[in-house]
Design a protein around this motif. Structure first.
Motif: not given
Length: 188
Positions: A158-178
């Motif tokens: 459906e789309g991208i949930l941009r910068s949805s949360r911060y993942n400390p292990r990957l040291a980046r904000r996560i874009n989730f594909v919905m």
């Protein structure tokens, strides 16, 4: 609002993959082995790392509590009787017919279509519940394997949930594909 749902008896199966609630002999060891995998630990940062037997016992207890409270329904994914993954349904808004699915499989089970089979099985089970109309899932935009499972299981991006949360292990904000699957799309 909690969902009134009980574990399927007999367990769900398509003849290759079987889904049953967590809590049988050998489950703690299977969960610990899988959850110490680097990819699982990185993409699922809410999972403790390193992962211990106590973490697995706590997870199993929380899955039992989720079933009892009608908030989540978590299954062990089995192949040839061995637990090799987990798939869970979070009953987000049952009064609106909305649930979300999430999953992981151990490294040795990847690339064989097992997770796709599990998602298809649980999707059919979800839509057997009266009033359930939408099953959604989110996958890290960079998690190609999880995204492939969603697509092969018939979910629509459906789309991208941009910068949805911060993942400390990957040291980046996560874009989730919905992704979503609607009741009327099941089996099409």
């Amino acid at each position: 609002m909690p969902m009134s749902v009980s574990a399927p008896d007999p367990p769900l199966t398509d003849g290759v993959v079987t889904l049953r609630p967590w809590g049988e002999e050998g489950d703690v060891e299977a969960i610990v082995a899988a959850c110490n995998d680097r990819a699982i630990a990185e993409f699922l940062d809410m999972i403790p790392s390193p992962y211990t037997d106590d973490d697995a016992r706590d997870y199993i207890e929380r899955t039992r509590q989720g079933w009892a409270e009608g908030k989540t329904s978590n299954f062990a994914v089995l192949v040839d009787g061995a637990a090799i993954g987990s798939i869970g349904v979070h009953w987000l808004e049952p009064d609106q017919g909305l649930a979300e699915v999430g999953y992981w499989v151990a490294p040795e089970a990847r690339g064989q279509g097992i997770c796709t089979r599990a998602v298809r099985l649980v999707s059919g089970w979800v839509f057997e519940r009266p009033g359930m109309e939408r099953l959604q899932l989110r996958a890290d935009e960079q998690n190609a394997a999880s995204r492939k499972v969603a697509e092969k299981a018939g979910f629509t991006q459906e789309g991208i949930l941009r910068s949805s949360r911060y993942n400390p292990r990957l040291a980046r904000r996560i874009n989730f594909v919905m992704y979503s699957l609607l009741r009327r799309e099941l089996g099409s």
